[in-house]
Design a protein around this motif. Structure first.
Motif, short mmCIF file in Angstrom:
data_model
loop_
_atom_site.label_atom_id
_atom_site.label_comp_id
_atom_site.label_asym_id
_atom_site.label_seq_id
_atom_site.Cartn_x
_atom_site.Cartn_y
_atom_site.Cartn_z
N TYR A 1 3.81 1.58 -1.41
CA TYR A 1 4.38 1.74 -2.74
C TYR A 1 3.34 2.15 -3.78
O TYR A 1 3.71 2.65 -4.84
N ARG A 2 2.06 1.98 -3.49
CA ARG A 2 1.04 2.47 -4.41
C ARG A 2 1.03 4.00 -4.41
O ARG A 2 0.64 4.61 -5.41
N TYR A 3 1.42 4.61 -3.31
CA TYR A 3 1.38 6.07 -3.18
C TYR A 3 2.76 6.72 -3.18
O TYR A 3 2.90 7.87 -3.60
N SER B 1 0.83 -1.21 0.00
CA SER B 1 0.00 0.00 0.00
C SER B 1 0.86 1.26 0.00
O SER B 1 0.49 2.26 -0.61
#
Length: 194
Positions: free
Chosen positions: A45-47, A43
């Motif tokens: 690394y998604r942002y 999560s």
């Protein structure tokens, strides 16, 4: 890159900030941030595509908060450099008291290993704010001669040393007379003696 929800963004920044302050930026791994924030590491690394991206977001959040506090306390121009110094001192006390992890992170980190251009620009705003105060005080004769960055470093070092000497207590737990004595001592460091 998608933007995190306000709640998730706050949890990520707060968790990273706490860990960076405790363990240093270099000593903190992304899985530890995810665990502290109670989310999956994917999560993050998604942002934030990298630890550097997260580190820059934390730095800008902390430095921007300090800058906002300093602008707020000096919004009304003081009558003298001494009074303006008192305003700035109170701003540092308020910020460090309300945000101890942010102040610790900003105070003892070697940020140059990961800062991007946007973060360096925020840092330069703080440097310019402090240098402007010193240079204006020097022009009036209230502040001793010397390179503004050196005088700023001495004053900030004294404030940081004060905080380190009382940890884990927040600076706002010091008695008002102790804070006033510390403020006077740091002013004496900057003040031009007659």
């Amino acid at each position: 890159m998608p933007r995190p929800s306000p709640d998730l963004a706050s949890r990520l920044l707060d968790s990273a900030l706490v860990l960076f302050a405790e363990r240093t930026y270099e000593g903190t791994q992304m899985p530890a941030v995810a665990q502290h924030a109670q989310i999956g590491v994917g999560s993050i690394y998604r942002y934030y595509p990298s630890k550097e991206a997260l580190g820059n977001a934390v730095f800008r959040h902390a430095k921007g908060g300090l800058l906002a506090e300093l602008h707020a306390v000096t919004a009304q121009r003081a009558a003298s450099p001494r009074e303006e110094f008192a305003q700035v001192w109170r701003g540092f006390v308020r910020f460090a008291g309300a945000n101890p992890a942010a102040f610790a992170f900003l105070d003892h980190q070697q940020h140059d290993t990961f800062l991007d251009a946007e973060s360096r620009a925020v840092a330069a705003e703080i440097d310019a704010f402090a240098a402007d105060f010193i240079e204006r005080g020097q022009r009036t004769g209230a502040i001793r001669e010397g390179a503004a960055p050196v005088l700023v470093a001495l004053a900030l070092g004294a404030f940081g040393g004060l905080l380190k000497s009382i940890r884990p207590l927040p600076v706002t737990d010091l008695p008002p007379e102790a804070l006033a004595d510390a403020e006077s001592a740091v002013w004496d460091l900057l003040h031009r003696k007659p």
